[in-house]
Write a protein that holds these residues in place. Structure first.
Motif, PDB file in Angstrom:
ATOM      1  N   THR A  47       0.998  -1.139   0.225  1.00  0.00           N
ATOM      2  CA  THR A  47       0.166  -0.132  -0.016  1.00  0.00           C
ATOM      3  C   THR A  47       0.700   1.186  -0.044  1.00  0.00           C
ATOM      4  OG1 THR A  47      -1.742  -1.162   1.241  1.00  0.00           O
ATOM      5  CG2 THR A  47      -1.756   1.147   1.426  1.00  0.00           C
ATOM      6  N   ALA A  48       1.931   1.239   0.938  1.00  0.00           N
ATOM      7  CA  ALA A  48       2.671   2.613   0.844  1.00  0.00           C
ATOM      8  C   ALA A  48       3.392   2.721  -0.298  1.00  0.00           C
ATOM      9  CB  ALA A  48       3.848   2.180   2.205  1.00  0.00           C
ATOM     10  N   ARG A  49       4.027   1.719  -0.913  1.00  0.00           N
ATOM     11  CA  ARG A  49       4.866   1.820  -2.314  1.00  0.00           C
ATOM     12  C   ARG A  49       4.122   2.307  -3.361  1.00  0.00           C
ATOM     13  NH1 ARG A  49       6.578  -2.372  -3.967  1.00  0.00           N
ATOM     14  NH2 ARG A  49       5.770  -4.177  -2.591  1.00  0.00           N
ATOM     15  N   THR A  50       2.822   1.535  -3.435  1.00  0.00           N
ATOM     16  CA  THR A  50       2.128   1.817  -4.627  1.00  0.00           C
ATOM     17  C   THR A  50       1.359   3.052  -4.807  1.00  0.00           C
ATOM     18  OG1 THR A  50       1.253  -0.670  -4.718  1.00  0.00           O
ATOM     19  CG2 THR A  50      -0.102   1.000  -5.980  1.00  0.00           C
ATOM     20  N   GLN A  51       1.077   3.621  -3.474  1.00  0.00           N
ATOM     21  CA  GLN A  51       0.469   4.957  -3.407  1.00  0.00           C
ATOM     22  C   GLN A  51       1.531   6.152  -3.791  1.00  0.00           C
ATOM     23  OE1 GLN A  51      -3.170   4.904  -0.048  1.00  0.00           O
ATOM     24  NE2 GLN A  51      -0.949   5.090   0.636  1.00  0.00           N
ATOM     25  N   LYS A  52       2.760   5.710  -3.424  1.00  0.00           N
ATOM     26  CA  LYS A  52       3.852   6.660  -3.919  1.00  0.00           C
ATOM     27  C   LYS A  52       4.206   6.791  -5.347  1.00  0.00           C
ATOM     28  CE  LYS A  52       8.525   8.000  -2.355  1.00  0.00           C
ATOM     29  NZ  LYS A  52       9.802   7.629  -1.458  1.00  0.00           N
ATOM     30  N   GLN A  53       4.294   5.272  -5.700  1.00  0.00           N
ATOM     31  CA  GLN A  53       4.712   5.251  -6.908  1.00  0.00           C
ATOM     32  C   GLN A  53       3.717   5.642  -7.985  1.00  0.00           C
ATOM     33  OE1 GLN A  53       5.712   0.914  -7.584  1.00  0.00           O
ATOM     34  NE2 GLN A  53       7.706   1.215  -6.299  1.00  0.00           N
ATOM     35  N   LEU A  54       2.447   5.253  -7.784  1.00  0.00           N
ATOM     36  CA  LEU A  54       1.412   5.725  -8.925  1.00  0.00           C
ATOM     37  C   LEU A  54       0.957   7.027  -8.603  1.00  0.00           C
ATOM     38  CD1 LEU A  54       0.052   2.109  -9.189  1.00  0.00           C
ATOM     39  CD2 LEU A  54       1.577   3.210 -10.787  1.00  0.00           C
ATOM     40  N   ASP A  55       0.996   7.756  -7.349  1.00  0.00           N
ATOM     41  CA  ASP A  55       0.372   8.910  -7.011  1.00  0.00           C
ATOM     42  C   ASP A  55      -0.879   8.729  -6.811  1.00  0.00           C
ATOM     43  OD1 ASP A  55       0.366  11.652  -6.035  1.00  0.00           O
ATOM     44  OD2 ASP A  55       0.148  12.241  -8.163  1.00  0.00           O
ATOM     45  N   ILE A  56      -1.584   7.572  -6.277  1.00  0.00           N
ATOM     46  CA  ILE A  56      -3.101   7.325  -6.038  1.00  0.00           C
ATOM     47  C   ILE A  56      -3.058   6.946  -4.313  1.00  0.00           C
ATOM     48  CG2 ILE A  56      -3.149   6.338  -8.361  1.00  0.00           C
ATOM     49  CD1 ILE A  56      -2.915   3.479  -7.144  1.00  0.00           C
ATOM     50  N   GLN A  57      -4.551   6.946  -4.161  1.00  0.00           N
ATOM     51  CA  GLN A  57      -4.829   6.793  -2.789  1.00  0.00           C
ATOM     52  C   GLN A  57      -5.446   5.103  -2.893  1.00  0.00           C
ATOM     53  OE1 GLN A  57      -4.475   8.518   0.214  1.00  0.00           O
ATOM     54  NE2 GLN A  57      -2.882   9.498  -1.237  1.00  0.00           N
ATOM     55  N   ILE A  58      -5.139   4.493  -1.997  1.00  0.00           N
ATOM     56  CA  ILE A  58      -5.540   2.938  -1.888  1.00  0.00           C
ATOM     57  C   ILE A  58      -6.317   3.020  -0.457  1.00  0.00           C
ATOM     58  CG2 ILE A  58      -5.207   0.735  -1.556  1.00  0.00           C
ATOM     59  CD1 ILE A  58      -2.631   1.284  -3.464  1.00  0.00           C
ATOM     60  N   LYS A  59      -7.567   2.190  -0.696  1.00  0.00           N
ATOM     61  CA  LYS A  59      -8.418   1.889   0.464  1.00  0.00           C
ATOM     62  C   LYS A  59      -9.022   0.637   0.480  1.00  0.00           C
ATOM     63  CE  LYS A  59     -12.826   3.460   2.488  1.00  0.00           C
ATOM     64  NZ  LYS A  59     -14.201   4.413   2.512  1.00  0.00           N
ATOM     65  N   PHE A  78      -8.904  -7.058  -1.370  1.00  0.00           N
ATOM     66  CA  PHE A  78      -9.722  -6.177  -2.241  1.00  0.00           C
ATOM     67  C   PHE A  78      -9.346  -4.628  -1.898  1.00  0.00           C
ATOM     68  CE2 PHE A  78     -11.611 -10.239  -2.663  1.00  0.00           C
ATOM     69  CZ  PHE A  78     -12.032 -10.350  -4.041  1.00  0.00           C
ATOM     70  N   PHE A  79      -9.281  -3.785  -2.756  1.00  0.00           N
ATOM     71  CA  PHE A  79      -9.109  -2.521  -2.622  1.00  0.00           C
ATOM     72  C   PHE A  79      -9.668  -1.655  -3.582  1.00  0.00           C
ATOM     73  CE2 PHE A  79      -5.507  -3.674  -4.816  1.00  0.00           C
ATOM     74  CZ  PHE A  79      -5.187  -2.594  -6.011  1.00  0.00           C
ATOM     75  N   SER A  80      -9.741  -0.432  -3.281  1.00  0.00           N
ATOM     76  CA  SER A  80     -10.414   0.478  -4.346  1.00  0.00           C
ATOM     77  C   SER A  80      -9.357   1.639  -4.461  1.00  0.00           C
ATOM     78  CB  SER A  80     -11.716   1.368  -3.934  1.00  0.00           C
ATOM     79  OG  SER A  80     -11.541   1.851  -2.597  1.00  0.00           O
ATOM     80  N   TRP A  81      -9.142   2.498  -5.607  1.00  0.00           N
ATOM     81  CA  TRP A  81      -8.110   3.330  -5.570  1.00  0.00           C
ATOM     82  C   TRP A  81      -8.436   4.641  -6.549  1.00  0.00           C
ATOM     83  CZ3 TRP A  81      -6.389   4.887 -10.589  1.00  0.00           C
ATOM     84  CH2 TRP A  81      -7.092   4.036 -11.645  1.00  0.00           C
ATOM     85  N   GLN A  82      -7.885   5.719  -6.437  1.00  0.00           N
ATOM     86  CA  GLN A  82      -8.280   6.791  -7.114  1.00  0.00           C
ATOM     87  C   GLN A  82      -6.983   7.799  -6.946  1.00  0.00           C
ATOM     88  OE1 GLN A  82     -11.613   8.560  -5.250  1.00  0.00           O
ATOM     89  NE2 GLN A  82     -10.371   9.574  -3.621  1.00  0.00           N
ATOM     90  N   GLY A  83      -7.007   8.455  -8.250  1.00  0.00           N
ATOM     91  CA  GLY A  83      -5.881   9.691  -8.223  1.00  0.00           C
ATOM     92  C   GLY A  83      -5.396   9.752  -9.856  1.00  0.00           C
ATOM     93  N   GLY A  84      -5.082  10.889 -10.230  1.00  0.00           N
ATOM     94  CA  GLY A  84      -4.701  11.418 -11.476  1.00  0.00           C
ATOM     95  C   GLY A  84      -5.749  11.566 -12.358  1.00  0.00           C
ATOM     96  N   GLY A  85      -7.000  11.821 -11.728  1.00  0.00           N
ATOM     97  CA  GLY A  85      -8.138  11.840 -12.877  1.00  0.00           C
ATOM     98  C   GLY A  85      -8.805  10.508 -12.960  1.00  0.00           C
ATOM     99  N   ALA A  86      -8.317   9.323 -12.421  1.00  0.00           N
ATOM    100  CA  ALA A  86      -9.004   8.331 -12.671  1.00  0.00           C
ATOM    101  C   ALA A  86      -9.194   7.444 -11.252  1.00  0.00           C
ATOM    102  CB  ALA A  86      -7.839   7.210 -13.681  1.00  0.00           C
ATOM    103  N   GLU A  87     -10.092   6.494 -11.387  1.00  0.00           N
ATOM    104  CA  GLU A  87     -10.447   5.474 -10.172  1.00  0.00           C
ATOM    105  C   GLU A  87     -10.616   4.152 -10.665  1.00  0.00           C
ATOM    106  OE1 GLU A  87     -13.485   7.373  -8.373  1.00  0.00           O
ATOM    107  OE2 GLU A  87     -14.955   7.005  -9.893  1.00  0.00           O
TER     108      GLU A  87
END
Length: 277
Positions: A47-59, A78-87
C-alpha cells in the motif's frame, strides 16, 4: 478471460497492461513472494509503495459477498483506488501453492458484485497452469508450451508478431506474419521462410497440421562455418527445428523456432511446441 475488444498494450515478464482503444482497462503485475512472508506485512508495504509510485490513494474494500475462486488456493485483499483523474478497483492475490503474488487493477467504474465483469475475470484468473503445458492465446496466435518455459522476449509490430520463451539452455520463438495473401503474392512459403531465417539449411520436410500444409527444417547451427569438424566447438553447436505454415482461413503465416545448446528429442519438441501449429 477478457472481453474480445480488449487488447494487450504492454507486456513484460512480470507485467501486462490491457486496454481498449488506447484506454487502460486492466493491469496485472506478478512476482514470487519473499521467503519470510505474511500477507498482512506485505499489504502494508504494498500500500505504501504503490500509493507513492502511482500517486494514488488506496482504500481497503470488504470481501465481496458470495465471492469465491474455483481453484480455492488464493488469499485475497480487495481495494479501491483513485488519483490522477482516474479511479477503479483492485485485488492482491497470493497463491498458497506456487507462492506467487499478483496485483490485478481495474480502471473505471467496475464493481466486484456477483457475475460482474470484474468477478468473471477474477474467476478465470490463474497464476500458473494446472498441467504440464501452458496455453497462450494472443493476437491470433494460439499455442501451448511446457510450463517450465518463461517469456523472455516479445515483439508486436504491424504485420509481424513474435514471442520467445526460454528454459535452461533451450529457447522457443513463436511467429505470426500477415496478411499471408500479400506476403506470399510474389514468393512461395519456402522462399518466405528463407527470407526471414537466412540461416536455414537443407531441404524442408513437408507435412499436414490443423492449420494446413507446413514446411519443417531440422539442422544444427554452428558458431562459424566448419566448426563441426573441430570437437572443441561441439558444445557451441545448437540443434534447431523450424516449422512454418500458411493458415488460409486466418490469412496468416505461423512459424515456430526451437533451439538448444544441448541435444533434445525432436519428437518431444514437435509434440509439445509444434503440435498446435
Amino acid at each position: 478471460m477478457i472481453p474480445g475488444s480488449w487488447e494487450v498494450e504492454r507486456l513484460d515478464q512480470t507485467y501486462m497492461l490491457i486496454g481498449e482503444e488506447e484506454s487502460p482497462k486492466l493491469e496485472i503485475k506478478w512476482t514470487v513472494s519473499p521467503r519470510r512472508f505474511t500477507l498482512e506485512t506485505y499489504l502494508k508495504d504494498f500500500t505504501a509503495r504503490t500509493q507513492k509510485q502511482l500517486d494514488i490513494q488506496i482504500k481497503e474494500e470488504a470481501f465481496p459477498p458470495l465471492f469465491s475462486h474455483p481453484q480455492g488456493r488464493f488469499e485475497f485483499f480487495f481495494f479501491s483506488w483513485q488519483g490522477g483523474g482516474a479511479e477503479g478497483k483492485g485485488v492482491v492475490l497470493f497463491c498458497n501453492q506456487c507462492k506467487k503474488l499478483s496485483l490485478v487493477r481495474f480502471f473505471s467504474g467496475i464493481s466486484f458484485s456477483s457475475n460482474s465483469l470484474a468477478d468473471r475475470i477474477l474467476q478465470s484468473y490463474s497464476d500458473h497452469p494446472g498441467g504440464e503445458l501452458s496455453r497462450w492465446t494472443i493476437f491470433g496466435m494460439d499455442f501451448s508450451i511446457p510450463s517450465a518455459y518463461a517469456l523472455t522476449d516479445y515483439r508486436f509490430q504491424p504485420g509481424s508478431f513474435s514471442m520467445t520463451f526460454s528454459s535452461q539452455k533451450t529457447s522457443l520463438t513463436v511467429f505470426s506474419w500477415g496478411p499471408a495473401s500479400f506476403l506470399l503474392s510474389k514468393i512461395d512459403l519456402n522462399g518466405f521462410a528463407r527470407q526471414r531465417l537466412p540461416r536455414l539449411k537443407g531441404l524442408a520436410l513437408t507435412g499436414e497440421c490443423r492449420r494446413g500444409s507446413f514446411l519443417e527444417w531440422a539442422f544444427t547451427e554452428e558458431p562459424f562455418t566448419g566448426a563441426g569438424r573441430l570437437p572443441i566447438f561441439n558444445r557451441y553447436s545448437r540443434p534447431t527445428v523450424f516449422r512454418i505454415c500458411r493458415d488460409r482461413k486466418d490469412n496468416r503465416i505461423f512459424g515456430i523456432l526451437a533451439q538448444s545448446f544441448q541435444q533434445f528429442e525432436h519428437g518431444l519438441i514437435r509434440e509439445s511446441f509444434l503440435g498446435d501449429l
